[in-house]
Enzyme design. Structure first.
Site, short mmCIF file in Angstrom:
data_model
loop_
_atom_site.label_atom_id
_atom_site.label_comp_id
_atom_site.label_asym_id
_atom_site.label_seq_id
_atom_site.Cartn_x
_atom_site.Cartn_y
_atom_site.Cartn_z
CG HIS A 91 -8.94 1.41 -4.06
ND1 HIS A 91 -8.66 0.37 -5.03
CD2 HIS A 91 -8.52 1.01 -2.81
CE1 HIS A 91 -7.79 -0.36 -4.29
NE2 HIS A 91 -7.84 -0.11 -3.13
CD GLU A 107 -8.28 -2.78 10.84
OE1 GLU A 107 -9.06 -2.80 9.90
OE2 GLU A 107 -7.10 -2.99 10.40
CE LYS A 134 -4.46 -1.40 -7.22
NZ LYS A 134 -3.69 -2.29 -5.95
CE LYS A 179 -3.05 -0.23 3.35
NZ LYS A 179 -4.27 -0.07 4.30
CG ASP A 217 -9.55 0.64 7.27
OD1 ASP A 217 -8.47 0.29 7.83
OD2 ASP A 217 -10.63 0.00 7.26
#
Ligand code: IMP
Length: 187
Positions: A166, A38, A161, A14, A67
């Site tokens: 997102h 979390e 990508k 990420k 997240d």
């Protein structure tokens, strides 16, 4: 305001994607490898906000956390906020067994930025798509099973990508806000 921002996560994939995306906006992202609590909640926003505050209390520097949830329509939005747990337990193969004929799904990202104690800004995005019949391509996480709308290939198989994901859409909102704020506040 400094343009050095930290990305707090235990997930290097990420971070690497976020770094490459923000570099396109002239922002320098550093990895702050850590494991954040979390909180159990249905809303990614609440989870991200909590993590951003925790990360800021650890480093006292401008920090981003992200997240993410994969919401599958035929499973009433599951795994959603439990995506990380489901990936670690069922994995892509296990999840594929649960998906029925309606394969529509969406990836949602919530970016939370904390540059001062108690002040968190949120930026979110959704990418609609569908779940592939089987894993295609490698890369990481749910990439091999998610086909974004308007494409016939999975995220794993799409070289660009980082221009459609997102993560890109949420970080673009963040970068526009951050650069605008910096311009009005001055260096
Ligand atoms: P989290 O935000 O790290 O909790 O992400 C939830 C789950 O979604 C984890 O298993 C991640 O590996 C996965 N995930 C997050 N972003 C992506 C992505 O861009 N592609 C594929 N899987 C992702």
């Amino acid at each position: 305001m400094s343009s050095r921002i930290y990305f707090a996560s235990s997930n290097r994939h990420k971070f690497e994607e976020a770094k490459s995306i923000l570099a396109g906006f002239g922002l320098d992202l550093k990895f702050y490898r850590c494991s954040l609590e979390e909180v159990q909640d249905e809303r990614l926003e609440k989870i991200a906000r909590h993590k951003a505050r925790e990360a800021y209390s650890m480093i006292s520097k401008p920090v981003i956390v992200e997240d993410v949830g994969l919401f599958i329509s035929s499973l009433k939005g599951f795994p959603g906020p439990y995506s990380s747990y489901v990936f670690d337990t069922l994995g892509n193969k296990g999840l594929l067994k649960l998906v029925s004929r309606d394969r529509t799904a969406r990836f949602r990202s919530v970016i939370a930025y904390c540059g001062a104690r108690d002040r968190v800004m949120l930026f979110s995005s959704n990418v609609r798509g569908r779940i592939a019949g089987r894993e295609k391509g490698s890369r990481w996480g749910y990439d091999p099973i998610f086909i974004p709308e308007g494409h016939s290939l999975t995220y794993s198989q799409i070289p660009d990508k980082n221009l459609i994901s997102h993560r890109y859409l949420a970080l673009r909102k963040f970068a526009n806000w951050y650069l605008h704020t910096r311009k009005s506040v001055g260096p």
